[in-house]
Design an enzyme around this catalytic site. Sequence first.
Site, mmCIF file in Angstrom:
data_model
loop_
_atom_site.group_PDB
_atom_site.id
_atom_site.type_symbol
_atom_site.label_atom_id
_atom_site.label_comp_id
_atom_site.label_asym_id
_atom_site.label_seq_id
_atom_site.Cartn_x
_atom_site.Cartn_y
_atom_site.Cartn_z
ATOM 1 N N THR A 136 -8.728 0.362 6.468
ATOM 2 C CA THR A 136 -7.582 0.801 5.680
ATOM 3 C C THR A 136 -6.285 0.782 6.475
ATOM 4 O OG1 THR A 136 -7.918 3.139 6.244
ATOM 5 C CG2 THR A 136 -9.070 2.297 4.293
ATOM 6 N N CYS A 171 0.811 -1.217 0.000
ATOM 7 C CA CYS A 171 0.000 0.000 0.000
ATOM 8 C C CYS A 171 0.843 1.265 0.000
ATOM 9 C CB CYS A 171 -0.926 -0.013 1.213
ATOM 10 S SG CYS A 171 -1.877 1.507 1.416
ATOM 11 N N TRP A 182 -7.730 -6.458 5.513
ATOM 12 C CA TRP A 182 -6.350 -6.946 5.536
ATOM 13 C C TRP A 182 -6.201 -8.008 6.624
ATOM 14 C CZ3 TRP A 182 -3.088 -5.024 1.847
ATOM 15 C CH2 TRP A 182 -3.447 -3.820 1.236
ATOM 16 N N TYR A 202 -5.330 5.887 -9.282
ATOM 17 C CA TYR A 202 -6.530 5.117 -8.937
ATOM 18 C C TYR A 202 -7.735 5.589 -9.754
ATOM 19 C CZ TYR A 202 -4.117 2.998 -4.979
ATOM 20 O OH TYR A 202 -3.251 2.286 -4.194
#
Length: 328
Positions: free
Chosen positions: A108, A41, A74, A172
Amino acid sequence: MAADGEFKRDLRYITTRITADGRDGWPVEPGRYRLVIARACPWANRAAIVRRLMGLEDVLSMGVAGPLHDERSWSFDLDPDGRDPVLGIERLQEAFFRRDPEYPRGITVPAIVDIPTGQVVTNDFPRMTLDLGREWAAHQRDGAPDLYPDKLRDEIDDVALKVFHDVNNGVYKCGFARSQDAYEGAYRALWERLDWLEERLRTQRYLVGDTITEADVRLWPTLVRFDAVYHGHFKCNRQKLAEMPALWAYARDLFQTPGFGDTIDFEQTKTHYYGVHRMINPTGIVPSGPDPRGWLTPHGREALGGRPFGDGTAPGPVPEGERVPALG
């Protein structure tokens, strides 16, 4: 996702802060918190870089989630038994739900978790790096650089905002666009900004001033992923980064600077993007290239002057348990 097919990032984060005076209820305390990242990330990469540059490894531990995840968030599948060894959880989602059992938004990274309660404190990534640089000052290493000097803050903020909209988030917006018009608009904005950065970096070593600042920390994680992921996977394919002389040399300069390249795992990065985004890459096949060894070639940026760490010094060696694979 907007009605016209444009990708819209949800920027609503948990904004409580860990501060020196504890005014939000979360005081800076060595050993109390755990930074959770994923090597894949770019937003988490920023926090890992600043933690290294500030020398906070011994006071703020770091957990690393694996490159793959599902709708439940995650997971710590790289750890023994699939659990983070400090937090004792299988998925980062658990820390968010301990803070708010009805947490409605994305899970996140980066996230900082309070170890005693298991609750996430914040996932506000833009604020996080600034606070690691300022609020944690009493626990930083000797020689930690000032990434956000008072006299340059306005310029750093201006450059960082442009970079966020058109480059960091711009890739993105290209990759997740759901209409041709939305894609082409994001593509134009991306390359106009990259051309602007190419010109800016022809004559100066760093983005703002003559040292590494927060502006460089925010741009670089996108650049280091560009050829491996964004060029093909997100259709940002006018040129490769390696075909833009100033940006490519600048990116290699930082890669070879302690605190930057030693946070990167190209294989985990590719595994995440190509393996998770099945709406873009239905087969899940992860490309074998590009050859990452070009990142170690001479960059020649020393000729532009500058002092990477200003009046500070380079960080020490990477802790044993946090080393990434060597290139080659």
